[in-house]
Scaffold this active site. Structure first.
Site, short mmCIF file in Angstrom:
data_model
loop_
_atom_site.label_atom_id
_atom_site.label_comp_id
_atom_site.label_asym_id
_atom_site.label_seq_id
_atom_site.Cartn_x
_atom_site.Cartn_y
_atom_site.Cartn_z
N GLU A 64 -5.35 -9.93 -27.92
CA GLU A 64 -4.29 -9.75 -28.03
C GLU A 64 -3.95 -8.32 -27.43
OE1 GLU A 64 -0.36 -10.42 -30.18
OE2 GLU A 64 -1.80 -11.90 -29.22
N ASP A 65 -5.06 -7.56 -27.85
CA ASP A 65 -4.75 -5.90 -27.82
C ASP A 65 -5.39 -5.27 -26.59
OD1 ASP A 65 -3.36 -5.89 -30.06
OD2 ASP A 65 -4.60 -6.16 -31.12
#
Length: 285
Positions: A74-75
């Site tokens: 996600e990051d």
């Protein structure tokens, strides 16, 4: 990597022989390098604390690795496909499931509650580890909610009380449920929370001594029956006291059941035998 990994296996040595866990720590720390939380701490502290929560539950090495990697796709630039290639499709599927739960968006609070619960239970049917990692993620985020805005604190607290606490209860992870409820109350009703917490802290020593005394008395009763039993005691948590004060319109000082004792036996017959003996010893209110 060595610092967080070494701290982890010194606390949870049962994972020290897992190459998978060691590699997950290395990949996560490298992927999150240069990222920071709202508190100013390195971001890696979050997945590290999440896996400590998971390890405390005794989850398997796949869960620990997935927990350490749960924010990576996600990051960072480390994709789900890379998780599958470098670890396993099983871990990638769990991480992907956690990511999808994080990305649920809602138009209304009512929709949020119903839809989130539905999607979470659908995920549970596939792999319950997705849900447990998500619960651990939310628990650590609630523990560090002080660094968010007041509006975000209340939003997350309400969501936690409405969705995550009941979900933890359904899974039988009561220590998550109790902490979710207490932390949510801290931000939703801060005055009530701090008042109850202060009064509990001022009487903590006396309550702990009383619990030990009660357990000793019940142990004597149980031994007299010749029944094998496990006896546990704990102080009631802040949210349960708050609810009782509200529903019964009583002050803290007017409540008598500030502790809970649990007796676990091997059969229904033993349960009723102990219940009868306890009621003989202490008259029910």
């Amino acid at each position: 990597m060595a610092g967080y990994y070494q701290k982890f296996i010194s606390e949870f040595p049962e994972y020290k022989d897992s190459d998978m866990v060691k590699r997950a720590f290395a990949v996560s720390e490298k992927a999150h390098e240069g990222q920071f939380r709202n508190s100013g701490e390195p971001y890696i502290i979050h997945p590290y604390e999440v896996v400590r929560i998971l390890a405390d539950l005794g989850l398997d090495e796949v869960s620990i690795a997935a927990g350490m990697l749960h924010d990576v796709p996600e990051d960072t630039d480390f994709t789900i496909d890379m998780v599958a290639e470098q670890f396993s499709p099983e871990i990638a599927k769990i991480v992907d499931g956690v990511t999808k739960l994080m990305n649920i968006k809602f138009k209304t609070q009512e929709e949020a509650q119903a839809e989130s619960m539905r999607k979470m239970f659908l995920a549970m049917a596939d792999d319950i580890r997705v849900i447990i990692i998500k619960l651990a993620d939310r628990l650590h985020n609630m523990r560090t909610l002080d660094y968010k805005s007041a509006e975000k604190q209340r939003q997350k607290a309400r969501e936690t009380l409405d969705i995550y606490a009941p979900l933890a209860h359904r899974l039988g992870i009561n220590k998550f449920k109790w902490e979710f409820e207490d932390l949510a109350l801290k931000y939703l009703e801060p005055e009530a929370y701090h008042e109850i917490a202060g009064k509990l802290n001022s009487t903590r020593k006396e309550r702990e001594e009383y619990i030990r005394s009660i357990i000793g008395d019940i142990r004597r009763v149980v031994d007299g029956l010749g029944v094998e039993a496990e006896i546990e005691g704990r102080p009631k948590h802040i949210y349960s006291i708050y609810k009782k004060m509200k529903t019964k319109a009583k002050t803290f000082e007017e409540l008598y059941d500030l502790i809970a004792v649990r007796v676990i036996v091997n059969s229904v017959k033993d349960c009723y035998a102990i219940l009868g003996a306890v009621h003989t010893e202490w008259r029910p209110l």
